[in-house]
Write a protein that holds these residues in place. Structure first.
Motif, PDB file in Angstrom:
ATOM      1  N   ARG A 386       0.837  -1.208   0.000  1.00  0.00           N
ATOM      2  CA  ARG A 386       0.000   0.000   0.000  1.00  0.00           C
ATOM      3  C   ARG A 386       0.868   1.253   0.000  1.00  0.00           C
ATOM      4  O   ARG A 386       0.622   2.201  -0.755  1.00  0.00           O
ATOM      5  CB  ARG A 386      -0.926   0.005   1.224  1.00  0.00           C
ATOM      6  N   SER A 387       1.899   1.250   0.831  1.00  0.00           N
ATOM      7  CA  SER A 387       2.792   2.412   0.903  1.00  0.00           C
ATOM      8  C   SER A 387       3.500   2.646  -0.424  1.00  0.00           C
ATOM      9  O   SER A 387       3.698   3.789  -0.848  1.00  0.00           O
ATOM     10  CB  SER A 387       3.827   2.212   2.017  1.00  0.00           C
ATOM     11  N   GLU A 390       1.055   4.206  -2.918  1.00  0.00           N
ATOM     12  CA  GLU A 390       0.823   5.610  -2.566  1.00  0.00           C
ATOM     13  C   GLU A 390       2.012   6.480  -2.968  1.00  0.00           C
ATOM     14  O   GLU A 390       1.838   7.593  -3.478  1.00  0.00           O
ATOM     15  CB  GLU A 390       0.566   5.728  -1.063  1.00  0.00           C
ATOM     16  N   GLU A 394       1.829   9.532  -5.672  1.00  0.00           N
ATOM     17  CA  GLU A 394       2.246  10.893  -5.328  1.00  0.00           C
ATOM     18  C   GLU A 394       3.268  11.415  -6.330  1.00  0.00           C
ATOM     19  O   GLU A 394       3.217  12.571  -6.758  1.00  0.00           O
ATOM     20  CB  GLU A 394       2.847  10.906  -3.922  1.00  0.00           C
TER      21      GLU A 394
END
Length: 400
Positions: A386-387, A390, A394
């Motif tokens: 998930r990180s 993300e 970004e």
């Protein structure tokens, strides 16, 4: 990709094929030395091999002289030595063994006799073995390029009452090859030539488009008369890949059925540490239903000898198969991401400078964190994934 086109429109023989390959500019002294080691040394036969340039046809003639000791050798015993010989694929013996198997089977069908009772003269057997070994060694000098051959010319059947034993044998040996009709009486095709060609040709057809580098011509028939076998050597450019980077790798494989399975993890660990790109096992069944493992190793050419040293020292295999393959790989980048449990390294696969197709947290990082914190491994892995998504999102938003 390296490629050879064998043009046997005017005929085919083992000597003409070897002459055409040697005419490409090969090291003929090295060729003869290797043949002496492979054939003369292993089977105690003496011979002399040389090449003569025929100015009229601009072709190279193969001259093969056998000693009287050779001619006194029992052909059957000479052939049987190849069936008893266990050799690596880097040796010409497996190819020669296959040629003799097919030749004896073809003669058996034509003569109506068991293979062990068919007639083969010592000169036929020994010359076929030497010419086949010469062709194999020549291709090895050239790096075993892909081989495309023209269809084998086949003449009309003999007239009533005439005998054409060699022609019948050529047809038997040509099974599986592409053939074409010819009415020219000057076209000569030998059984040895067809037997060798069918073992080395990857495909049959017209001359492919290539960047031509060398040409070679091998003389057929008597001195100054007859046609030639023409060989064209060059490269075929590969189209630019639409996705991924193209790489050429070596694939080494061997079936192992007599090794303690506890040794395999250590073997694979050593192979990867030595620079193998990948190493893995595939469960297989070998002859007589024996369960076994197929070891497959991928590596670059400069790592081959080191990898082979490890395989032969750390396993029970007596031989390996080696072939070249092309693979596509995505561009890879590594970066760190933060999770509630700790820092994890993530591997990303890019189709282009900015297009991410794959994201994979490093398993060892996730395992270490899970063991240290008591968190389930799957939760650590999911959090890292998930990180990573993300972070990539970004980055894409900033670049817009």
């Amino acid at each position: 990709m390296r490629i050879i086109y064998i043009d046997c429109t005017a005929g085919l023989s083992g000597g003409a094929l070897l002459g055409a390959l040697a005419d490409l500019g090969l090291d003929r002294e090295q060729l003869f030395e290797e043949l002496q080691q492979e054939i003369a040394g292993a089977f105690n036969v003496s011979f002399n091999l040389s090449f003569q340039k025929e100015p009229r046809r601009a072709a190279l003639r193969t001259v093969l002289d056998l000693s009287q000791d050779c001619l006194a050798t029992a052909a059957g015993e000479f052939i049987k030595t190849f069936f008893r010989e266990e050799s690596a694929q880097s040796s010409p013996f497996p190819m020669i063994k296959k040629i003799f198997q097919e030749d004896l089977a073809a003669r058996s069908r034509l003569e109506g006799l068991p293979p062990e009772e068919v007639t083969v003269t010592p000169a036929e057997a020994i010359k076929t073995a030497i010419l086949a070994a010469g062709v194999f060694t020549s291709l090895k000098q050239l790096g075993f390029p892909r081989i495309v051959a023209s269809p084998v010319p086949i003449g009309p059947p003999p007239l009533e009452g005439a005998k054409d034993g060699a022609g019948h044998l050529v047809l038997e040996l040509a099974k599986g090859a592409a053939v074409r009709p010819t009415s020219s009486p000057s076209v000569y095709v030998s059984p040895a030539g067809v037997a060798i060609l069918t073992r080395i040709a990857d495909e049959y057809g017209e001359l492919p488009e290539m960047e031509l580098e060398e040409t070679g011509y091998g003389a057929l028939g008597d001195y100054g008369r007859g046609g030639v076998v023409r060989v064209l050597y060059g490269s075929v450019p590969l189209a630019e890949p639409s996705i991924g980077r193209r790489e050429t790798v070596l694939v080494i494989e061997t079936g192992i059925d007599d090794m303690n399975p506890e040794f395999f993890p250590y073997l694979i660990e050593r192979l990867l540490a030595a620079g193998a790109l990948d190493a893995f096992l595939i469960p297989i069944y070998m002859k007589k239903g024996r369960p076994a493992n197929l070891l497959k190793v991928l590596c670059k050419g400069d790592k081959l000898e080191q990898i082979l040293q490890i395989i032969f020292k750390e396993s029970t295999t007596l031989g390996v198969r080696i072939h070249e393959e092309t693979r596509r790989v995505l561009q890879r980048k590594f970066f760190q991401v933060s999770t509630p449990y700790g820092e994890v390294t993530v591997k990303a696969g890019y189709a282009g400078p900015e297009t991410v197709l794959q994201l994979a947290p490093e398993f060892e990082d996730c395992k270490r964190i899970a063991s240290g914190t008591g968190t389930p491994l799957k939760e650590v892995y999911a959090a890292a994934q998930r990180s990573a998504f993300e972070k990539i999102k970004e980055q894409e938003n900033r670049e817009r």
